[in-house]
Design a protein around this motif. Structure first.
Motif, PDB file in Angstrom:
ATOM      1  N   UNK A  31      35.423  54.481  41.126  1.00  0.00           N
ATOM      2  CA  UNK A  31      34.958  52.944  40.598  1.00  0.00           C
ATOM      3  C   UNK A  31      34.059  52.891  39.558  1.00  0.00           C
TER       4      UNK A  31
ATOM      5  N   UNK B 112      36.078  52.202  36.068  1.00  0.00           N
ATOM      6  CA  UNK B 112      36.571  50.732  35.441  1.00  0.00           C
ATOM      7  C   UNK B 112      35.269  49.786  35.607  1.00  0.00           C
TER       8      UNK B 112
ATOM      9  N   UNK C 119      33.558  48.821  38.289  1.00  0.00           N
ATOM     10  CA  UNK C 119      33.531  48.041  39.616  1.00  0.00           C
ATOM     11  C   UNK C 119      32.182  48.486  40.118  1.00  0.00           C
ATOM     12  N   UNK C 120      31.673  49.806  40.009  1.00  0.00           N
ATOM     13  CA  UNK C 120      30.306  50.235  40.301  1.00  0.00           C
ATOM     14  C   UNK C 120      29.898  50.344  38.926  1.00  0.00           C
TER      15      UNK C 120
ATOM     16  N   UNK D  67      36.411  42.963  30.969  1.00  0.00           N
ATOM     17  CA  UNK D  67      37.737  42.369  31.559  1.00  0.00           C
ATOM     18  C   UNK D  67      38.838  42.869  30.515  1.00  0.00           C
TER      19      UNK D  67
ATOM     20  N   UNK E  78      39.395  46.330  31.422  1.00  0.00           N
ATOM     21  CA  UNK E  78      39.946  46.751  32.673  1.00  0.00           C
ATOM     22  C   UNK E  78      41.398  46.384  32.664  1.00  0.00           C
ATOM     23  N   UNK E  79      41.975  45.693  31.825  1.00  0.00           N
ATOM     24  CA  UNK E  79      43.474  45.416  31.694  1.00  0.00           C
ATOM     25  C   UNK E  79      44.207  46.562  31.396  1.00  0.00           C
TER      26      UNK E  79
ATOM     27  N   UNK F  12      44.174  49.872  38.866  1.00  0.00           N
ATOM     28  CA  UNK F  12      43.666  50.422  40.033  1.00  0.00           C
ATOM     29  C   UNK F  12      44.586  50.283  41.132  1.00  0.00           C
TER      30      UNK F  12
ATOM     31  N   UNK G 144      44.092  50.496  45.392  1.00  0.00           N
ATOM     32  CA  UNK G 144      43.290  50.890  46.239  1.00  0.00           C
ATOM     33  C   UNK G 144      43.869  51.267  47.769  1.00  0.00           C
TER      34      UNK G 144
ATOM     35  N   UNK H  55      44.877  45.606  49.123  1.00  0.00           N
ATOM     36  CA  UNK H  55      44.127  44.320  48.604  1.00  0.00           C
ATOM     37  C   UNK H  55      45.052  43.474  47.913  1.00  0.00           C
ATOM     38  N   UNK H  56      46.360  43.234  48.460  1.00  0.00           N
ATOM     39  CA  UNK H  56      47.332  42.270  47.997  1.00  0.00           C
ATOM     40  C   UNK H  56      46.688  40.898  48.285  1.00  0.00           C
TER      41      UNK H  56
ATOM     42  N   UNK I 123      51.568  45.523  40.536  1.00  0.00           N
ATOM     43  CA  UNK I 123      50.395  44.825  39.858  1.00  0.00           C
ATOM     44  C   UNK I 123      49.728  45.252  38.933  1.00  0.00           C
TER      45      UNK I 123
ATOM     46  N   UNK J  17      37.610  43.712  48.993  1.00  0.00           N
ATOM     47  CA  UNK J  17      38.817  44.207  48.037  1.00  0.00           C
ATOM     48  C   UNK J  17      39.514  43.114  47.460  1.00  0.00           C
ATOM     49  N   UNK J  18      39.390  41.858  48.041  1.00  0.00           N
ATOM     50  CA  UNK J  18      40.165  40.940  47.396  1.00  0.00           C
ATOM     51  C   UNK J  18      39.572  40.528  45.823  1.00  0.00           C
TER      52      UNK J  18
ATOM     53  N   UNK K 224      37.566  42.565  44.253  1.00  0.00           N
ATOM     54  CA  UNK K 224      37.656  43.723  43.558  1.00  0.00           C
ATOM     55  C   UNK K 224      39.027  44.094  42.975  1.00  0.00           C
ATOM     56  N   UNK K 225      40.291  43.730  43.510  1.00  0.00           N
ATOM     57  CA  UNK K 225      41.540  43.782  42.920  1.00  0.00           C
ATOM     58  C   UNK K 225      41.667  42.965  41.892  1.00  0.00           C
TER      59      UNK K 225
ATOM     60  N   UNK L  57      39.202  41.643  40.106  1.00  0.00           N
ATOM     61  CA  UNK L  57      38.467  42.029  38.932  1.00  0.00           C
ATOM     62  C   UNK L  57      39.138  43.534  38.102  1.00  0.00           C
ATOM     63  N   UNK L  58      39.655  44.099  38.878  1.00  0.00           N
ATOM     64  CA  UNK L  58      40.179  45.176  38.394  1.00  0.00           C
ATOM     65  C   UNK L  58      41.427  44.942  37.404  1.00  0.00           C
ATOM     66  N   UNK L  59      41.983  43.831  37.671  1.00  0.00           N
ATOM     67  CA  UNK L  59      42.931  43.449  36.698  1.00  0.00           C
ATOM     68  C   UNK L  59      42.560  42.670  35.620  1.00  0.00           C
ATOM     69  N   UNK L  60      41.133  42.518  35.298  1.00  0.00           N
ATOM     70  CA  UNK L  60      40.532  41.968  34.028  1.00  0.00           C
ATOM     71  C   UNK L  60      40.474  40.366  34.377  1.00  0.00           C
ATOM     72  N   UNK L  61      40.594  39.885  35.562  1.00  0.00           N
ATOM     73  CA  UNK L  61      40.083  38.420  35.834  1.00  0.00           C
ATOM     74  C   UNK L  61      38.563  38.253  35.762  1.00  0.00           C
ATOM     75  N   UNK L  62      38.137  37.213  35.102  1.00  0.00           N
ATOM     76  CA  UNK L  62      36.684  36.798  35.230  1.00  0.00           C
ATOM     77  C   UNK L  62      36.358  36.373  36.437  1.00  0.00           C
TER      78      UNK L  62
END
Ligand SMILES: Nc1ncnc2c1ncn2[C@@H]1O[C@H](COP(=O)(O)OP(=O)(O)OP(=O)(O)O)[C@@H](O)[C@H]1O
Ligand SMILES: [Mg+2]
Lengths: 248, 226
Positions: A50, A53, A55-56, A78, A81-82, A86, A88, A92-93, A154, B126-127, B129-130, B132-137
């Motif tokens: 984590x 990217x 996240x931490x 941002x 991160x693209x 990641x 999980x 986390x859908x 995704x 996780x919502x 985090x998911x 943000x992990x795809x680059x959303x602000x």
């Protein structure tokens, strides 16, 4: 293998208050490599992943992606991160969006693609994980394995350079583990660089280019799977693997 | 006259009804207007406060929590009285409409903020985090991932509260807002007959039963695809 590594962790440290969970991790991942991370619970595997990217936020050390330090203050995280997908443990859908809606959200919001363009790319990504026919289905109606494959779609729809997986099969029913591992293998075969935290020793042994054993917030040992599993050098690695294989 | 005829004559007097219905109707429009205005501003402010609270700036959380607690603890009638009678003493005068609208908007905002904040908190970490992990602000994550789910979760308490607070438009009668109840009361005393109150009751049913049906429909539709 290209000369400069895709990902480099240099002296990575992470502490939650006074609890040190990463005590100087050095790790290099080259393009096209699949690296599996194993280790006991609480050894800092998720924390390390984590941090990659952010996240931490790491409390020390550097994270270098394609030669650029991404820990600096001026970094557009941002954008970074693209390029780092990641996946999980809990999928986390987004439950309020269809499978396709999940896959296209970042394309539309971040990359500003039109609905048509994002839809085409999203469908292609779902096809890669074998779920093109589930595009209009909501996550609640998918099995765990299908949800995790949508989660993979995704991430890969953004064409990342690196994919991070945090125990992607740990929350799955045994009968759906295989389909997710298969999707991961195919991803690897397509040349994706992957860093995978897993408890699937069989998968690590057979699919990984390199296996990392972590314990106590540091990398204890690393090497090709046949070495780590066949002839571990460290006592702690041996103890972990014995305990692990005796469970399984 | 027997008892039933007396009851009819007292509460369902056609002559009185014919004389006063324009006033009751005028009151109905005011009640609906203020109710809608309160709903729009109250929900908007409540949503804004919940979003600000989600920013987790400590200096902002304290005043928001204080506001929400105070507004939920005070009887709405007192809030209206303070706005209408006390604020002019510090140089802020407002019409009966403004005082009622503003007071009830703030009360609704307080409840809406609490409902929405609770819904935001209940979503798995996780919502975001998911996303943000795809680059959303932060804001893209909030608007596209968190709020749609939080609004759905908070919909039942929100619709209940909108109806409860809108009914409190009747409290505007204490500051002489010419809504349904106020007009009915004055018609009742001029006519010496309570038929206008019966009409007011009918008007309330005519306004709020459809509102409740609409709310239930919205809730059901939102529940479909979970
Ligand atoms: N947000 C947090 N706040 C405080 N402590 C945390 C936090 N996240 C993790 N930890 C602690 O950090 C340590 C390492 O956690 P981490 O999740 O990285 O381990 P892990 O190797 O992934 O374990 P597992 O196999 O159980 O997933 C653990 O002791 C954990 O309790
Ligand atoms: Mg973990």
């Amino acid at each position: 293998m290209s000369a400069s590594p895709l990902l480099e962790l240099v002296g990575l440290r992470k502490a939650y208050g006074s609890l040190e969970v990463l005590r100087g991790v050095d790790l290099t991942v080259h393009a096209g490599e699949m690296v599996c991370v194993v280790g006991p619970s609480g050894s800092g595997k998720s924390s390390m992943l984590r941090c990659c990217n952010r996240l931490e936020e790491p409390t020390g050390g550097r994270i270098v992606v394609k030669g650029a330090d991404i820990t600096g203050a001026g970094v557009d995280i941002n954008a970074v991160r693209q390029k780092i997908g990641m996946v999980f443990q809990q999928f986390n859908l987004y439950p309020h969006l269809t499978a396709l809606g999940n896959v296209t959200l970042a394309l539309r919001k971040v990359q500003g693609k039109s609905a048509a363009e994002a839809g085409a790319l999203g469908l292609a990504a779902l096809k890669r994980v074998g779920l093109a026919d589930k595009a209009q289905v909501y996550p609640g109606q998918l099995s765990g394995g299908q949800q995790q494959r949508v989660a993979i779609a995704r991430a890969i729809v953004l064409q990342p350079k690196l994919m991070l997986f945090d125990e992607p099969t740990s929350a799955l029913d045994p009968e759906t583990v295989g389909e997710v591992l298969k999707a991961m293998r195919e991803l690897r075969d397509s040349g994706m660089t992957m860093l995978v935290v897993t408890h699937e020793m069989g998968f690590a042994r057979e699919a990984a280019d390199r296996v990392i054993f972590m314990d106590g917030g540091a990398i204890v040992e690393q090497g090709p799977p046949h070495e780590i599993f066949g002839a571990p050098k460290h006592e702690r690695t041996r103890a972990f693997l014995t305990r692990y294989t005796s469970w399984a | 006259m027997d008892g039933f005829a007396r009851l009819l004559d007292t509460f369902f007097n056609a002559e009185v009804a014919a004389r006063y219905w324009p006033e009751i109707l005028a009151g109905v429009w005011i009640t609906i207007g203020v109710g809608i205005a309160v709903t729009v501003t109250g929900l908007t402010i409540g949503l804004g406060l919940a979003i600000l609270r989600a920013k987790q700036w400590a200096w902002l959380a304290v005043p928001i929590v204080a506001f929400a607690d105070i507004m939920r603890a005070l009887p709405p009638l007192i809030v209206i009285i303070v706005f209408f009678f006390a604020f002019p003493l510090i140089g802020i005068s407002m019409s009966a409409f403004t005082a009622t609208w503003l007071s009830l908007s703030l009360v609704l905002a307080a409840y809406a903020e609490e409902s929405l904040w609770g819904a935001i908190l209940s979503l798995p970490r996780g919502q975001s985090e998911a996303a943000r992990s795809t680059g959303l602000t932060w804001w893209q994550t909030m608007s596209a991932v968190i709020l749609p789910q939080a609004l759905r979760l908070a919909l039942p308490p929100l619709t209940n509260r909108v109806i409860a607070v809108s009914k409190n438009v009747a409290l505007g009668s204490v500051v002489a807002l010419s809504e349904v109840l106020n007009n009915a009361q004055s018609a009742t005393s001029t006519a010496g007959n309570p038929t206008p109150l019966t009409m007011a009751a009918a008007a309330y049913l005519a306004i709020f039963i459809p509102a409740m049906v609409l709310a239930r429909r919205m809730e059901n539709r939102m529940q479909w695809r979970v």
